[in-house]
Every structure is written in structure tokens, then in C-alpha cells.
Scaffold this active site. Structure first.
Site, PDB file in Angstrom:
ATOM      1  N   CYS A   2      94.312  54.146  18.514  1.00 14.77           N
ATOM      2  CA  CYS A   2      92.858  53.992  18.576  1.00 14.77           C
ATOM      3  C   CYS A   2      92.227  55.080  19.443  1.00 14.77           C
ATOM      4  CB  CYS A   2      92.499  52.624  19.132  1.00 14.77           C
ATOM      5  SG  CYS A   2      93.192  51.246  18.198  1.00 14.77           S
ATOM      6  N   ARG A  27      92.224  59.275  15.045  1.00 14.04           N
ATOM      7  CA  ARG A  27      93.087  58.321  15.739  1.00 14.04           C
ATOM      8  C   ARG A  27      92.979  56.912  15.171  1.00 14.04           C
ATOM      9  NH1 ARG A  27      95.243  60.034  20.419  1.00 14.04           N
ATOM     10  NH2 ARG A  27      95.536  57.882  21.051  1.00 14.04           N
ATOM     11  N   ASN A 103      93.209  51.058  23.831  1.00 14.68           N
ATOM     12  CA  ASN A 103      94.118  51.739  22.912  1.00 14.68           C
ATOM     13  C   ASN A 103      95.528  51.371  23.315  1.00 14.68           C
ATOM     14  OD1 ASN A 103      95.475  53.599  21.222  1.00 14.68           O
ATOM     15  ND2 ASN A 103      95.501  55.100  22.873  1.00 14.68           N
ATOM     16  N   GLY A 104      96.346  50.931  22.359  1.00 13.77           N
ATOM     17  CA  GLY A 104      97.724  50.587  22.670  1.00 13.77           C
ATOM     18  C   GLY A 104      98.066  49.185  22.255  1.00 13.77           C
ATOM     19  N   LYS A 489     110.914  70.694   3.862  1.00 13.32           N
ATOM     20  CA  LYS A 489     109.947  71.261   4.794  1.00 13.32           C
ATOM     21  C   LYS A 489     109.901  72.784   4.664  1.00 13.32           C
ATOM     22  CE  LYS A 489     108.040  68.444   5.519  1.00 13.32           C
ATOM     23  NZ  LYS A 489     108.541  67.219   4.978  1.00 13.32           N
ATOM     24  N   LYS A 607      97.815  66.513   0.241  1.00 14.03           N
ATOM     25  CA  LYS A 607      98.365  65.505   1.139  1.00 14.03           C
ATOM     26  C   LYS A 607      98.705  64.214   0.380  1.00 14.03           C
ATOM     27  CE  LYS A 607      99.659  63.992   5.125  1.00 14.03           C
ATOM     28  NZ  LYS A 607     100.883  64.533   5.700  1.00 14.03           N
TER      29      LYS A 607
END
Length: 612
Positions: A2, A27, A103-104, A489, A607
Site C-alpha cells: 500500500c 503500490r 502499509n503492511g 529473460k 506486459k
């Protein structure tokens, strides 16, 4: 993942907060909210969706006309609770005088929530964050700093908290435990945020906050306190341009996202894995009894997600002893589907929108299989099409070449394998606990690797071989999908022709590609096939190839067989793929950069592949 921003100063701050949230939207972007302190008290507005929805809600409520010069904002990446307005931050105590953004993850929130409910607290959300304002309120006697300190002593997990009290205008109090927090210092104003880009247009003067510190932010001052008292810390001047700031100071999004892997892995594990090795995955839609009855597992995916699925096969078959079939989704959808009742089908798609994977999932579901979406995006089509869901928590990935989402998928599959193993009584409680402890260590080991000289060495090796026209990648057992992913990659971002093969199959054809000086990248981490891999290395060296090995730190024997070695920290062999792929990401990155290529936007790629 977040995003948080807070402001105290002399300017009306509603637009400052919204603009800061827009720069933090990478985020989290499923919902957002804002609280402002003005003459009417703490005024909160929240909305589901992106920042445009919050702007609409702010206008509809009239809060956009507030003269408030103090406030906080939050953009959410949901972990606890559905994507609803009630679960969006900020959260308040019952009186509405304490407001919090976080956040977390609070790992012990369930116990705290139950305790608070026993005291008569009524919760309005499903989140772990809501326990915090109630805990602060319980200890609040006019001093928000003291109340914050008392509250965080009860919390377990990793989180950043910013709190405001209606009784203390002009003051924000923040606390950091592992997850990021930075202060912006302006002329008569201060910002507090998850990342520097949130306030970069307003100031480039920052103060970095360390884990375990409480910060008091006022318009003209910042004070920092740890367990021993007040901390003196100077201002750091940031000289990034705004484009670099979005990349967190890294040259590219890809490099930034490689370095975000510890956080992505830590968040994906989150509160799902308990100390006893028990795993909580309620979103699967299957209880332990149903998991014990699973007859076969089918994994369908494309590209990088397919390689994660191949690693998952080794984990599930070893820890749960159930047969696993891993299929390229674009082929699976056109085969005769033999999945049915009693089978678990896992569709892996980072975006949740990959057309071939969605089609494969639908075919399996029509046949009566229980279909689970393993995805990074809440509310995506895969989630809507599936019977259950297992989320990674990697945050927004902007670079086209997947890095942190790949390793997060492998960790999510490890959690599933651990849960299946316990449900099927293949793993004992002690065995599961040991594996759980090893899995919990993985994010720290990745961080330790990225901070070590070994990471720089991987890039130096890439630069050394950047002009080569062809690469061969080899691996055995769990190293095989690592070699596939490493080769992908390199192909994606450097455009160098590259083959990847199981090392034991190399002599059945691909060895003809080798001549003097051909670079061969070999995944040679410790495990029961290490001696076999060494034999394959000798076979390619006999043809004049140059060997670049990925090996376990401390294994000096490999240096006798390879021209260059990229060492990674030691892990149990089945978890080594998570560490071993990181130097291959850096190796590919260095090759592409040395060739002057745009690693974030490689040619011909997108993407999300939403067409067949």
C-alpha cells in the site's frame, strides 16, 4: 504494498495528498482514501477503484473544498478483507477522533480483534489495520506519541503506521516496522510517505526513518524516537529527476523490481504461514478434507508463469505426493481435457487476463475440476472465472520482463504445496514446521544476496559475455525450470538467440550447437543431481564451451569446472530455484544494458497478453 502520504503545513492539502497518491498508485490501486483535519474535525472519504474514483468521491462529499492544512492519504493493495469501501483506509476508532493509515500486515490482528471485541469494540471492516486505531484510542490520554508507543508494543508483523488525532491538530505520528517510511522537509511544511516520489515535486530534502522508530511530524519540525530515546538524523538531498524517482532511484523499472523481490516474497507469505508450519489459504475454496481428496493437480500457464508452475510441480509432488501435470495453456486448451471431479487445476497468470490461460481454466472447469487462479491482480478475469484464488502480493510490476512476480508465484506454490502436504498427512507437524521456517527465511536470503558483492558480480559476468551471439542454458531437476526462466529473460530483453534444455537431454541434439567459446549457463546449485550436472558440464567443456555456473555459496568444487561462477546463499534444494533465478535476472539485465537496449519495454512484447 500500500501507499501512504501525510502532510502538515500551511497550504490546503487535499490536492497535495491526491497528487502524492497518484505517484504511489503503483503500490496499490484497488481502493483509496483520505482524511483531512479541519474545523469540522477529522473528515474521511474513501472509494473503491483508482484515484479518479477518490477524486469523484471527494467532490461529491465537498471535502475537496476543505481548507485543511493537515491530512493523510492511502492507496490500497488488499491483503486482509475484500476490495470494498469499508475496507479502504483510513480507519478510525469508535469516537472518530483517532485516524490511521497503514502499509503492511499485522500478523496477530485476529487475537487483538477478538480481545477488543470482548471489550465492546464494534469493527466496521474486515481488515487487520482497524485494530490499530482502537488500540491507540485505548491508550490515548491527550498524547498521541505515548498512545502510539503503547499500541505498537502489542503488534506483531511488518508495517508502517501514520496516525492523526482530532485533539492534536498540526501533528502526525508515524511508526515504521520494516516496511518503508520517509519524511519530506519543505519550507514550513513536512510530508511523510511510503516513497520519495509522493512528495518529490514539492521538496527534495528527505529524512530516512529506520525500523523501530516513532516519528513526530509537525509543520516546522521532525523528531525521531527509538527505544533508547531521541534520535538525531540529518537531511538527505535527493537529486533524482521525477522519472528516476518513479523508479525509486534505479535506472530502470526492471532493476527496481528485481530489488523489490524480498518485499514481494515477504508480503506473499504474510500471515498465511504460521510458526508451526500450518498454512492458511482460505481463498482456495477447499478445506483440508477436500484437499486430502485431490487426485491430481494440473497447472496451466504461459511464459514465466509456466516456469513457476514447473517449479511448483517439484514442490507439490515432493511435499504432498500427488501427481502434477504442468501444461502450456495455449496447448492445453486444444488438447482432449482429461481433468475432472477430484482434480485441482491451477491457472497461473500474473495479470489475471492472459487469454490462453483463461481459456484453459474454463475448459477444465467445464469438465468439473476445481479451478484456482494464482494471480497478482484482484478482481481480474481469472478471479471471476475460478472457483478459488491464491494471490501473490508482488505489487504493480511495470517492466515487461517479469521478475518479482515470478518468484512470488513460486513462493505461493510453495505455500500451497505445504498446505497440501499437511492435509494429505504426507508431512508431519515437525517436518512442516521445518519447511515453514526455511520458507520464511527466503525473503531475507534474497535481500542478503541483492545487498552482497555477489549480485554485482552477476552483472559483471553479464557484461563480460554481452557480445556473444548465442547462449545455451542447462539445468536438472528443479534447476531445469530455472534455466528455462533465465534463458527467457535473456531472450526477452537482449534479443540474443538462446536455447534452454534439461542438462541430461543436451547430448541428444543441442550439443551440436556448441563450438569453441560458446557460453553455456548451468544451474548447478547443491542437491542430489549436482554430480550429474558436473558431468554435463564436462561434456560441454570438452567441446570448447565456456561455462557460467549458478552455484551454492560455499561449494568451492564448482570453481574447478566453470569459467565463471555466480554464487547464491544456501537453501534446501527444492527452494533453491527462488535464489538461483535472481543472478540470472541480473545477468540478462547486464547483457541487455551493455547492448544499449530498453529493458523495460523490449520490442514486440506486452506486459499482458490478452489475445490468443
Amino acid at each position: 504494498m500500500c501507499g501512504i502520504i501525510g502532510y502538515v503545513g500551511g497550504r490546503p492539502c487535499e490536492e497535495l495528498i491526491l497528487s502524492g497518491l497518484e505517484r504511489l498508485e503503483y503500490r496499490g490501486y484497488d481502493s483509496a482514501g483520505m482524511v483531512l483535519l479541519d474545523t469540522e474535525g477529522l473528515r474521511t472519504v474513501r472509494a473503491v477503484g483508482n484515484l479518479a474514483e477518490l477524486r469523484k468521491a471527494a467532490h461529491a462529499t465537498g471535502i475537496d473544498a476543505s481548507p485543511a492544512t493537515m491530512g493523510m492519504g492511502h492507496t490500497r493493495w488488499a491483503t486482509h478483507g475484500r476490495v470494498t469501501e469499508a475496507n479502504a483506509h483510513p480507519h478510525s476508532d469508535a469516537s472518530g477522533r483517532i485516524s490511521v493509515v497503514m502499509n503492511g500486515i499485522v500478523e496477530n490482528y485476529a487475537r487483538l480483534r477478538s480481545e477488543l471485541q470482548d471489550d465492546g469494540v464494534v469493527f466496521l471492516s474486515e481488515t487487520d489495520a482497524e485494530v490499530i486505531p482502537h488500540l491507540i484510542s485505548r491508550h490515548y490520554e491527550g498524547d498521541l506519541v505515548a498512545a502510539m508507543r503503547a499500541a505498537v508494543e502489542r503488534l506483531e508483523g511488518h508495517f508502517t503506521i501514520v496516525a492523526a488525532s482530532a485533539g492534536e491538530p498540526g501533528r502526525l505520528v508515524a511508526y515504521r516496522q520494516e516496511t518503508p517510511l520517509v519524511i519530506g522537509v519543505g519550507d514550513g511544511e513536512r510530508f511523510v510517505a511510503s516513497a520519495i516520489p509522493a512528495f518529490l515535486p514539492e521538496t527534495r530534502d528527505t529524512i530516512l526513518v529506520e525500523s523501530g522508530e516513532i516519528v513526530v511530524v509537525e509543520a516546522d519540525s521532525v523528531s525521531i524516537h527509538d527505544a533508547s530515546g531521541t534520535v538525531e538524523r540529518g537531511i538527505t538531498r535527493i537529486d533524482w529527476d521525477e522519472d528516476a524517482a518513479e523508479k525509486g532511484g534505479f535506472d530502470t523499472f526492471m532493476l527496481k523490481e528485481i530489488h523489490e523481490q524480498p518485499s514481494a516474497l515477504r508480503d506473499t507469505i504474510g500471515d498465511r504461514l504460521h510458526r508451526e508450519g500450518e498454512v492458511d489459504l482460505p481463498g482456495l475454496g477447499l478445506d483440508d478434507a477436500a484437499l486430502a481428496r485431490v487426485e491430481r493437480v494440473h497447472i496451466v500457464a504461459c511464459g514465466t508463469s509456466f516456469h513457476a508452475g514447473l517449479v511448483g510441480r517439484y514442490l507439490i509432488e515432493d511435499w504432498a505426493q500427488v501427481p502434477v501435470h504442468v501444461e502450456v495453456a495455449s496447448e492445453y486448451r486444444y488438447r482432449t481435457c482429461l481433468a475432472g471431479p477430484g482434480d485441482l487445476v491451477i491457472g497461473i497468470t500474473q495479470s489475471g487476463e492472459t487469454a490462453d490461460t483463461l481459456a484453459a481454466m474454463r475448459v477444465a472447469r467445464e469438465r468439473g475440476a476445481h479451478v484456482v487462479a494464482l494471480t497478482n491482480i484482484m478482481g481480474s478475469q481469472a478471479v471471476r472465472d475460478a472457483d478459488g484464488v491464491l494471490y501473490t502480493r508482488a505489487g504493480l510490476e511495470i517492466g515487461v520482463a517479469a521478475t518479482k512476480t515470478h518468484t512470488a508465484q513460486v513462493v505461493a506454490l510453495a505455500l500451497l504445496a505445504l498446505k497440501l502436504g499437511r492435509a494429505r498427512h504426507v508431512l508431519s507437524a515437525a517436518g512442516a514446521a521445518d519447511l515453514g521456517d526455511e520458507l520464511q527465511r527466503i525473503p531475507d536470503l534474497v535481500q542478503e544476496y541483492l545487498d552482497s558483492p555477489d549480485a554485482r558480480h552477476a552483472m559483471e559476468v553479464g557484461e563480460k559475455y554481452a557480445d556473444r551471439p548465442f547462449f545455451l542454458y542447462l539445468g536438472r531437476h528443479v534447476g531445469m525450470p530455472v534455466s528455462y526462466e533465465g534463458a527467457l529473460k535473456l531472450k526477452e530483453i537482449s534479443y540474443v538467440p538462446t536455447e534452454a534444455y534439461p542438462a541430461g537431454e543436451m547430448k541428444h541434439g543441442p550439443i551440436a550447437l556448441l563450438d569453441d567459446g560458446s557460453p553455456v549457463v548451468v544451474v548447478a546449485t547443491d542437491g542430489h543431481v549436482f554430480d550429474k550436472v558436473v558431468s554435463n558440464i564436462q561434456e560441454v567443456r570438452a567441446r570448447g564451451a565456456q561455462v557460467i555456473a549458478v552455484a551454492t555459496r560455499g561449494n568451492e568444487e564448482i570453481t574447478e569446472h566453470a569459467d565463471d561462477v555466480m554464487f547464491v546463499p544456501r537453501t534446501p534444494p527444492l527452494l533453491s530455484s527462488i535464489l538461483a533465478v535472481v543472478p540470472l535476472q541480473l545477468f540478462a539485465y547486464a547483457v541487455a544494458r551493455a547492448r544499449g537496449l530498453n529493458v523495460d519495454q523490449p520490442r514486440n512484447l506486452a506486459k499482458t497478453v490478452t489475445v490468443e
